[in-house]
Design a protein around this motif. Structure first.
Motif, short mmCIF file in Angstrom:
data_model
loop_
_atom_site.label_atom_id
_atom_site.label_comp_id
_atom_site.label_asym_id
_atom_site.label_seq_id
_atom_site.Cartn_x
_atom_site.Cartn_y
_atom_site.Cartn_z
N ASN A 1 -5.67 -21.36 65.40
CA ASN A 1 -6.20 -21.05 66.73
C ASN A 1 -5.96 -22.17 67.75
O ASN A 1 -6.50 -22.12 68.86
CB ASN A 1 -7.68 -20.66 66.68
CG ASN A 1 -7.90 -19.44 65.81
OD1 ASN A 1 -7.16 -18.47 65.92
ND2 ASN A 1 -8.86 -19.52 64.90
N THR B 1 -2.99 -24.45 69.95
CA THR B 1 -1.59 -24.51 70.36
C THR B 1 -1.25 -25.98 70.53
O THR B 1 -2.02 -26.74 71.12
CB THR B 1 -1.34 -23.77 71.69
OG1 THR B 1 -2.25 -24.25 72.67
CG2 THR B 1 -1.53 -22.27 71.52
N ALA C 1 4.61 -22.48 64.13
CA ALA C 1 4.13 -21.11 64.27
C ALA C 1 5.05 -20.33 65.20
O ALA C 1 5.23 -20.71 66.36
CB ALA C 1 2.71 -21.10 64.82
N MET C 2 5.63 -19.25 64.69
CA MET C 2 6.50 -18.41 65.51
C MET C 2 5.72 -17.82 66.69
O MET C 2 6.28 -17.63 67.77
CB MET C 2 7.11 -17.29 64.66
CG MET C 2 8.04 -17.79 63.57
SD MET C 2 9.47 -18.68 64.19
CE MET C 2 10.47 -17.32 64.79
N SER C 3 4.43 -17.54 66.49
CA SER C 3 3.63 -16.97 67.57
C SER C 3 3.58 -17.91 68.77
O SER C 3 3.59 -17.48 69.91
CB SER C 3 2.21 -16.65 67.08
OG SER C 3 1.60 -17.82 66.55
N GLU C 4 3.57 -19.21 68.49
CA GLU C 4 3.56 -20.17 69.59
C GLU C 4 4.95 -20.35 70.17
O GLU C 4 5.12 -20.41 71.39
CB GLU C 4 3.02 -21.53 69.12
CG GLU C 4 2.93 -22.52 70.26
CD GLU C 4 2.16 -23.78 69.91
OE1 GLU C 4 2.05 -24.63 70.82
OE2 GLU C 4 1.69 -23.93 68.78
N LEU D 1 5.77 -16.51 71.70
CA LEU D 1 4.81 -15.89 72.60
C LEU D 1 3.86 -16.87 73.30
O LEU D 1 3.04 -16.44 74.10
CB LEU D 1 3.96 -14.86 71.82
CG LEU D 1 4.74 -13.77 71.08
CD1 LEU D 1 3.79 -12.95 70.20
CD2 LEU D 1 5.46 -12.87 72.07
N SER D 2 3.96 -18.16 72.94
CA SER D 2 3.04 -19.18 73.46
C SER D 2 1.60 -18.85 73.12
O SER D 2 0.68 -19.16 73.91
CB SER D 2 3.21 -19.36 74.98
OG SER D 2 4.53 -19.75 75.28
N GLN D 3 1.39 -18.24 71.97
CA GLN D 3 0.04 -17.88 71.51
C GLN D 3 -0.37 -18.77 70.35
O GLN D 3 0.48 -19.24 69.59
CB GLN D 3 -0.01 -16.42 71.07
CG GLN D 3 0.20 -15.44 72.19
CD GLN D 3 0.17 -13.99 71.71
OE1 GLN D 3 0.14 -13.71 70.52
NE2 GLN D 3 0.19 -13.07 72.66
N SER E 1 -1.52 -20.14 66.76
CA SER E 1 -1.24 -19.73 65.40
C SER E 1 -2.52 -19.28 64.71
O SER E 1 -3.59 -19.82 64.98
CB SER E 1 -0.65 -20.92 64.63
OG SER E 1 -0.60 -20.66 63.26
N ARG E 2 -2.40 -18.34 63.79
CA ARG E 2 -3.55 -17.95 62.98
C ARG E 2 -3.59 -18.71 61.66
O ARG E 2 -4.54 -18.58 60.90
CB ARG E 2 -3.53 -16.44 62.72
CG ARG E 2 -3.72 -15.63 64.01
CD ARG E 2 -3.93 -14.16 63.73
NE ARG E 2 -5.20 -13.94 63.06
CZ ARG E 2 -5.59 -12.75 62.60
NH1 ARG E 2 -4.82 -11.70 62.74
NH2 ARG E 2 -6.76 -12.61 62.00
#
Length: 197
Positions: free
Chosen positions: A48, A50, A87-90, A93-95, A97-98
């Motif tokens: 959670n 970034t 984290a690929m999400s970051e 998507l700039s989100q 990570s879980r």
């Protein structure tokens, strides 16, 4: 521990498998990176968060893992040096990570700005091709792991892990291997005994 200069040189050497001097301005790229010495069990990333970076593991070993609300951990993957983690999400998507990333051994990692990757993919076909290659490798590994967890029995999963990760077998505690394979440490111990008898 590895020096900062050696860590950055290791990153350059690793990337030179794909990128030439025409593809990247090495001095400015390396100046944008930061070297971290990470103690065993110290986190590079907490779920959670970034951080705005991804990492080149120059020395050591890290794990990606999920943590439930009750504090139970599930290992997602292990990344020994040399290799990339993040984290690929970051990155995409700039989100946040879980999952979290933590060192399993004293580790030296080079932090690479995520923005560098985003900008370079737009301006450099070679960097774009490299990013695609890494994404394809990650997708293939994820597909194989899903198939093993859904289709293979516990013994087969363990045998496959040892066959494909012989360098990790003696570096990881049994409980980390068991978590990664989706079984208890007791079940893993039983499998090991059965295989040697």
């Amino acid at each position: 521990m590895m020096t900062n200069d050696l860590a950055k040189q290791g990153l350059k050497t690793y990337l030179q498998r794909w990128l030439t001097d025409d593809d990247i301005h090495w001095p400015s790229f390396l100046d944008s990176t930061r070297v971290l010495s990470v103690a065993k069990n110290e986190r590079l990333l907490t779920a959670n968060e970034t951080r705005g970076v991804f990492w080149y593991v120059a020395q050591g070993l890290v794990r990606n893992f999920y943590t439930t609300e009750r504090g139970k951990e599930f290992n997602k993957s292990f990344i020994p040096a040399p290799g990339f983690c993040g984290a690929m999400s970051e990155l995409i998507l700039s989100q946040p990570s879980r999952f979290s990333i933590a060192a399993l051994e004293p580790t030296v990692a080079v932090a690479i700005p995520a923005q560098w990757l985003r900008d370079s993919k737009k301006s450099s076909p070679a960097v774009q091709a490299l990013a695609l290659t890494i994404a394809e490798q990650m997708a293939l590994k994820k597909e194989q792991r899903e198939a093993e967890l859904l289709l293979d029995d516990a013994t087969t999963r363990y045998q496959n892990f040892i066959a494909t990760n012989p360098q990790l077998a003696n570096r990881l505690p049994a409980y980390h291997i068991a978590s990664y394979l989706g079984m208890t440490e007791v079940a893993l111990s039983r499998i090991k005994r059965q295989l040697v008898s």
